[in-house]
Write a protein that holds these residues in place. Structure first.
Motif, mmCIF file in Angstrom:
data_model
loop_
_atom_site.group_PDB
_atom_site.id
_atom_site.type_symbol
_atom_site.label_atom_id
_atom_site.label_comp_id
_atom_site.label_asym_id
_atom_site.label_seq_id
_atom_site.Cartn_x
_atom_site.Cartn_y
_atom_site.Cartn_z
ATOM 1 N N ILE A 126 33.798 94.674 38.543
ATOM 2 C CA ILE A 126 33.918 93.262 37.412
ATOM 3 C C ILE A 126 33.492 93.650 36.096
ATOM 4 N N SER A 127 32.304 94.261 36.003
ATOM 5 C CA SER A 127 31.671 94.684 34.858
ATOM 6 C C SER A 127 32.550 95.991 34.176
ATOM 7 N N GLY A 128 33.539 96.644 34.845
ATOM 8 C CA GLY A 128 34.456 97.474 34.146
ATOM 9 C C GLY A 128 35.252 96.773 33.188
ATOM 10 N N HIS A 129 35.694 95.634 33.697
ATOM 11 C CA HIS A 129 36.529 94.665 32.915
ATOM 12 C C HIS A 129 36.063 94.305 31.445
ATOM 13 N N PHE A 130 34.605 94.227 31.405
ATOM 14 C CA PHE A 130 34.041 93.855 30.153
ATOM 15 C C PHE A 130 33.292 95.200 29.499
ATOM 16 N N LEU A 131 32.589 95.826 30.169
ATOM 17 C CA LEU A 131 32.022 97.192 29.574
ATOM 18 C C LEU A 131 32.587 98.271 29.464
ATOM 19 N N LYS A 149 17.115 110.043 42.456
ATOM 20 C CA LYS A 149 16.636 108.888 43.127
ATOM 21 C C LYS A 149 18.046 108.014 43.469
ATOM 22 N N SER A 150 18.068 107.380 44.553
ATOM 23 C CA SER A 150 19.454 106.670 44.787
ATOM 24 C C SER A 150 19.502 105.771 43.643
ATOM 25 N N GLY A 151 20.984 105.614 43.169
ATOM 26 C CA GLY A 151 21.089 104.813 42.023
ATOM 27 C C GLY A 151 21.248 105.707 40.696
ATOM 28 N N HIS A 152 20.860 106.819 40.548
ATOM 29 C CA HIS A 152 21.129 107.715 39.398
ATOM 30 C C HIS A 152 22.632 107.898 39.309
ATOM 31 N N VAL A 153 23.242 107.857 38.057
ATOM 32 C CA VAL A 153 24.590 107.996 37.658
ATOM 33 C C VAL A 153 24.661 109.149 36.928
ATOM 34 N N PHE A 154 25.949 109.995 37.239
ATOM 35 C CA PHE A 154 26.307 111.158 36.437
ATOM 36 C C PHE A 154 27.761 111.018 35.991
ATOM 37 N N LYS A 155 27.940 111.530 34.635
ATOM 38 C CA LYS A 155 29.341 111.942 34.354
ATOM 39 C C LYS A 155 29.867 113.103 35.277
ATOM 40 N N VAL A 156 31.258 113.186 35.506
ATOM 41 C CA VAL A 156 31.846 114.236 36.156
ATOM 42 C C VAL A 156 32.544 115.048 35.092
ATOM 43 N N PHE A 157 32.526 116.348 35.192
ATOM 44 C CA PHE A 157 33.550 117.013 34.197
ATOM 45 C C PHE A 157 34.300 117.924 35.300
ATOM 46 N N THR A 158 35.526 117.905 34.942
ATOM 47 C CA THR A 158 36.540 118.929 35.586
ATOM 48 C C THR A 158 36.567 120.312 34.891
ATOM 49 N N ARG A 159 36.385 121.381 35.964
ATOM 50 C CA ARG A 159 36.314 122.696 35.250
ATOM 51 C C ARG A 159 37.463 123.013 34.433
ATOM 52 N N LYS A 201 30.903 100.935 29.724
ATOM 53 C CA LYS A 201 30.066 101.981 30.716
ATOM 54 C C LYS A 201 29.729 100.947 32.056
ATOM 55 N N PRO A 202 30.623 100.732 33.016
ATOM 56 C CA PRO A 202 30.639 99.621 34.076
ATOM 57 C C PRO A 202 29.169 100.089 34.941
ATOM 58 N N TRP A 203 28.736 101.293 34.843
ATOM 59 C CA TRP A 203 27.577 101.382 35.553
ATOM 60 C C TRP A 203 26.416 100.754 35.365
ATOM 61 N N ARG A 204 26.450 100.298 33.967
ATOM 62 C CA ARG A 204 25.295 99.488 33.182
ATOM 63 C C ARG A 204 25.296 98.255 33.597
ATOM 64 N N TRP A 205 26.127 97.806 34.755
ATOM 65 C CA TRP A 205 26.274 96.369 34.916
ATOM 66 C C TRP A 205 24.752 95.756 35.295
ATOM 67 N N TYR A 216 20.895 99.999 42.329
ATOM 68 C CA TYR A 216 20.897 99.516 40.852
ATOM 69 C C TYR A 216 21.067 100.689 39.954
ATOM 70 N N PRO A 217 22.296 101.014 39.445
ATOM 71 C CA PRO A 217 22.529 102.185 38.919
ATOM 72 C C PRO A 217 21.809 102.214 37.549
ATOM 73 N N VAL A 218 21.353 103.693 37.287
ATOM 74 C CA VAL A 218 20.635 104.036 36.079
ATOM 75 C C VAL A 218 21.008 105.551 35.561
ATOM 76 N N ALA A 219 21.155 105.539 34.505
ATOM 77 C CA ALA A 219 21.548 106.968 34.011
ATOM 78 C C ALA A 219 20.459 108.167 34.688
ATOM 79 N N ALA A 220 21.003 109.067 35.195
ATOM 80 C CA ALA A 220 20.325 110.371 35.858
ATOM 81 C C ALA A 220 19.267 110.862 34.639
ATOM 82 N N PRO A 221 18.156 111.604 35.207
ATOM 83 C CA PRO A 221 17.323 112.173 33.907
ATOM 84 C C PRO A 221 18.228 113.124 33.050
ATOM 85 N N LEU A 222 17.824 112.877 31.681
ATOM 86 C CA LEU A 222 18.569 113.558 30.642
ATOM 87 C C LEU A 222 19.020 115.166 30.719
ATOM 88 N N GLU A 223 17.950 115.614 31.452
ATOM 89 C CA GLU A 223 18.074 117.401 31.714
ATOM 90 C C GLU A 223 18.935 117.372 32.933
#
Length: 345
Positions: A49-54, A278-288, A56-60, A239-246
């Motif tokens: 649902i958040s993906g229709h509005f945001l 931790k559970s809930g950490h979100v990553f972007k995935v990049f194809t090789r 970055k839907p993981w920030r719901w 509860y999704p949240v961005a994975a640690p920056l590094e």
């Protein structure tokens, strides 16, 4: 469970003009073609649902917070109508007025809208474990069955050797299935074990334990491992949240045994608790990036990696974690890289 299905409408970061939205990367950004209303349908998740509005839907979780218009126990269901509004310069997502008046409401628990598709996780939450090499060596193992059987099934008795926790009558039988090696450092990250049976302790005699197999998916074999059945409730709230920056890693495997990875596939990554996951950490995935031949110079050129999906961690171990592919704009593969959404590309 209330919070899992809760419509939480967290205060958004102050948005006063479109220019400010673009100027700050940490601001929540709306989709350019976002709807003003949305009708909830069966199969939706809060992420969907958040993906229709945001963008970055993981920030719901930042979109859904306390909303006094939603009647207790703060669940939404198929058929509910949501609309976007602005209050004091901040966007809010609320229910249509027909839900505003207090009234009794009886609905089945499983008809409420979950945060993420839990049905795709339950098997992996309970049936897969990862042990490091030292712990695997210490784990009790199956010696055999009654009448010198080397395989057994439901209703059979088996014998295991090793130190078993006597405080847990219920035990699970696992089979080592996969060894995880870090593709960059070549470090042994652990061994994945798959559950093949459920058993119950019937007798103890020194370091030999007798167990009755209650339920089996596959035949229990010699050298299968015996581990206490988890008593804790399986985590179902994320509860999704961005994975640690590094945080940067790779996809090691896909848990359904296929080679190509798509939405809602569960995967293993080479990062774990020691990296702060931790559970809930979100990553972007990049194809090789593909390697192609330059038509002019004839030399081989590796194309840059491209963002192609989103992954959310749902179970962590010391050196590896399990994640669920939440979005995929292209086919993903083992070896694709992952980065924190907050990291520069």
């Amino acid at each position: 469970m209330k919070r899992l299905f809760g419509i939480c409408l967290a205060s958004w970061l102050a948005l006063s003009t479109p220019i400010q939205v673009q100027a700050r990367a940490d601001q929540i950004q709306l989709q350019e073609n976002h709807p003003q209303e949305y009708v909830v349908v069966k199969g939706d998740t809060l992420w969907d649902i958040s993906g229709h509005f945001l963008k970055k839907p993981w920030r719901w979780p930042e979109l859904w917070d306390v909303n006094p218009q939603i009647d207790d126990p703060h669940w939404i269901y198929p058929g509910d109508i949501l609309y976007l509004t602005w209050v004091n310069g901040q966007p809010k997502l609320r229910l249509k007025n027909d839900r505003m008046q207090p009234r009794a409401r009886v609905s089945k628990l499983d008809s409420a809208i979950p945060a993420i598709p839990l049905k795709d996780l339950f098997a992996f939450l309970s049936d897969n474990v990862v042990l490091d090499e030292e712990l695997l060596k210490k784990t009790p193992y199956v010696l055999g069955g009654r009448n010198e059987r080397i395989i057994a099934g439901a209703g059979d008795r088996i014998y295991a050797r090793g130190e078993i926790d006597q405080g847990h009558i219920a035990q699970n039988v696992y089979r080592p299935a996969k060894k995880y090696i870090d593709p960059s450092t070549k470090e042994l990250l652990g061994y994945e074990l798959l559950k093949v049976a459920e058993a119950r302790i019937s007798a103890l005699n020194g370091d030999i334990t007798s167990l009755e197999i209650i339920k089996s998916r596959e035949e229990v074999r010699v050298l299968d491992r015996v581990i206490p059945a988890p008593e804790a409730r399986i985590q179902s709230v994320f509860y999704p949240v961005a994975a640690p920056l590094e945080s940067r890693g790779q996809i090691l495997a896909v848990l359904r045994g296929v080679t190509k990875i798509g939405r809602y596939d569960a995967v293993t990554i080479n990062l774990g608790k020691r990296e702060g996951l931790k559970s809930g950490h979100v990553f972007k995935v990049f194809t090789r990036g593909e390697t192609i031949k330059d038509p002019l110079t004839k030399e081989k050129v590796t194309l840059p990696a491209e963002e192609a999906g989103t992954l959310m961690v749902f179970k962590t171990y010391d050196k590896v974690s399990y994640g669920l592919i939440m979005t995929a704009t292209n086919v993903l593969s083992i070896g694709d890289t992952i980065r924190s959404p907050d990291a520069d590309n």
